[in-house]
Design an enzyme around this catalytic site. Structure first.
Site, PDB file in Angstrom:
ATOM      1  CD1 TRP A 103      -2.506  -1.925   1.940  1.00 20.40           C
ATOM      2  CD2 TRP A 103      -2.753  -1.329  -0.195  1.00 20.40           C
ATOM      3  NE1 TRP A 103      -3.056  -3.049   1.358  1.00 20.40           N
ATOM      4  CE2 TRP A 103      -3.834  -1.779  -0.154  1.00 20.40           C
ATOM      5  CE3 TRP A 103      -3.624  -0.593  -1.334  1.00 20.40           C
ATOM      6  CZ2 TRP A 103      -4.570  -2.638  -0.677  1.00 20.40           C
ATOM      7  CZ3 TRP A 103      -4.486  -0.530  -2.405  1.00 20.40           C
ATOM      8  CH2 TRP A 103      -5.454  -2.048  -2.165  1.00 20.40           C
ATOM      9  CG  ASP A 173      -3.018   4.168   3.734  1.00 20.08           C
ATOM     10  OD1 ASP A 173      -4.350   4.029   4.253  1.00 20.08           O
ATOM     11  OD2 ASP A 173      -2.994   3.332   3.237  1.00 20.08           O
ATOM     12  CE  LYS A 197      -8.943  -2.842   2.923  1.00 19.62           C
ATOM     13  NZ  LYS A 197      -8.075  -1.745   2.632  1.00 19.62           N
TER      14      LYS A 197
HETATM   15  C1  LIG Z   1      -7.300  -1.357   1.120  1.00 20.30           C
HETATM   16  C2  LIG Z   1      -6.485  -0.563   1.359  1.00 20.30           C
HETATM   17  C3  LIG Z   1      -6.627   0.648   0.767  1.00 20.30           C
HETATM   18  C4  LIG Z   1      -7.113   0.894  -0.612  1.00 20.30           C
HETATM   19  O1  LIG Z   1      -8.536   1.203  -0.161  1.00 20.30           O
HETATM   20  P1  LIG Z   1      -9.407   1.318  -1.536  1.00 20.30           P
HETATM   21  O2  LIG Z   1     -10.309   1.781  -0.831  1.00 20.30           O
HETATM   22  O3  LIG Z   1      -9.768   0.030  -1.964  1.00 20.30           O
HETATM   23  O4  LIG Z   1      -9.348   2.225  -2.637  1.00 20.30           O
HETATM   24  C5  LIG Z   1      -5.040   1.568   0.664  1.00 20.30           C
HETATM   25  N1  LIG Z   1      -4.923   1.360   2.234  1.00 20.30           N
HETATM   26  C6  LIG Z   1      -4.477   0.456   2.866  1.00 20.30           C
HETATM   27  C7  LIG Z   1      -3.677   0.616   3.904  1.00 20.30           C
HETATM   28  C8  LIG Z   1      -5.324  -0.253   2.806  1.00 20.30           C
HETATM   29  O5  LIG Z   1      -5.435  -1.907   3.524  1.00 20.30           O
END
Ligand SMILES: *Cc1c(COP(=O)(O)O)cnc(C)c1O
Length: 362
Positions: A103, A173, A197
């Site tokens: 990511w 993030d 998540k």
């Molecule tokens: C799932 C995830 C993303 C991307 O999310 P989307 O909503 O699918 O674009 C970005 N960063 C992390 C750490 C993730 O687990």
């Protein structure tokens, strides 16, 4: 009620608390006498305004968000934030990134479209199985920010100590760890998290941004929707927002407050993760994929001695009623995502299954 639900170890979209789903179900045909569901409701209605305002207020309470930070609900999930961060924060055109896995690599690739990227630390040398030392990074004077992926969902690492950014704003993030443990918001310039998540349904990100980072001097080529200022000025109601996701997330925020907040979640998450890691540490068949001190409490990747056996365990686990234990296609192996909503019983049941599986090997 027994709904015959499965233990879903998916990395996302992932489990939501059953009590929250029940509340949503009870309101889905007629939200509190409005005669309609939230899915059918105007985003300009007073009912929805209240849903939005309470969601923000509850999140502020949960995370103790200081007054000089704005809370934004932005569509497009996590991936849009890779671009938005760079488009909005690259004033001098230089972002510093820590590369810890899948990511952060995506964030780096996207940021390169908008300016210069300097990778200030990386764990690529060992397959992203650890978090690099970030106590003395080489941060150029003109850097706009330092970016981390605080919990790498695919690789299973997490930070227990934040980088020393030498005074530059820290951008994180937190998608796969959002609200899993206490967080001192003032340590960051910007926190963002895709909500599917650890919170609610997919398609939205929560952004918590320090007000001085919201710019009104963006290049005119930046699309209106991609400017944080657009969302900050309109309380995330510039256009039709993801009303359903805001509503569901708001329910989860209330649920977390009622459960004792982030301290309580952290305690539970530590206990749950310990059940699984203790098992992996003594197992002779399964091996954890991450350096001990950097192990995520949310995403637990592990392997068997071979790819064939990985696949056999995944198939057997599915038959035994456990869903989505297959590791991400880019790394293979297995992965158990055990977010806030995964009950302790789910982790215990998984460990019982893995133990039995191991004992049946010769
Ligand atoms: C799932 C995830 C993303 C991307 O999310 P989307 O909503 O699918 O674009 C970005 N960063 C992390 C750490 C993730 O687990």
């Amino acid at each position: 009620m027994n709904y015959d639900r499965t233990y879903n170890f998916s990395a996302g979209p992932a489990m939501m608390p059953e009590a929250v789903l029940e509340e949503i179900a009870a309101e889905v045909l007629n939200y509190r006498g409005s005669g309609m569901s939230v899915m059918e409701m105007s985003h300009r209605s007073k009912e929805f305004q209240q849903i939005r305002d309470e969601a923000e207020a509850d999140l502020r309470k949960l995370m103790n968000i200081p007054d000089n930070y704005k809370v934004l609900f932005v569509q497009g999930g996590g991936t849009v934030q890779f671009a938005m961060v760079a488009m909005n924060l690259m004033k001098n055109g230089l972002g510093c990134y820590v590369e810890t896995g899948a990511w952060s690599k995506k964030a780096i690739a996207e940021a390169k479209k908008f300016g210069e990227v300097k990778i200030v630390a990386s764990s690529k040398d060992k397959n992203f199985s650890y978090v690099p030392d970030c106590s003395d990074l080489d941060i150029p004077e003109n850097a706009d920010y330092v970016y981390i992926c605080e919990n790498e969902t695919i690789n299973g690492t997490t930070y227990f100590k934040l980088p020393n950014t030498k005074g530059k704003p820290l951008v994180t993030d937190q998608s796969s760890m959002f609200l899993s443990r206490p967080c001192n918001v003032a340590d960051y310039g910007l926190i963002w998290a895709g909500v599917q998540k650890n919170v609610g349904p997919a398609g939205m990100a929560v952004v918590i941004i320090r007000e001085d980072l919201i710019r009104d001097d963006l290049p005119s080529s930046v699309p209106t929707y991609m400017s944080y200022k657009t969302h900050a000025d309109a309380d995330s109601l510039y256009n039709t927002p993801n009303c359903w996701a805001i509503y569901c997330c708001g329910k989860v925020f209330k649920y977390l407050l009622a459960q004792g907040g982030l301290e309580a979640m952290n305690r539970r998450n530590e206990e749950k993760a310990a059940i699984l890691y203790d098992f992996l540490d003594q197992s002779k068949f399964f091996t954890g994929a991450v350096r001990k001190q950097d192990r995520s409490l949310m995403n637990v990747p592990f392997v068997t001695p071979s790819k064939e056996q990985d696949a056999a365990v995944v198939a057997a686990s599915k038959a035994a009623g456990f869903d989505n234990l297959k590791g991400h296609k880019s790394v293979g192996g297995l992965r158990a995502s055990i977010y806030n909503a995964m009950p302790r019983e789910g982790v215990e049941a998984l460990v019982d299954f893995l133990k039995k599986y191991e004992s049946e090997q010769n």
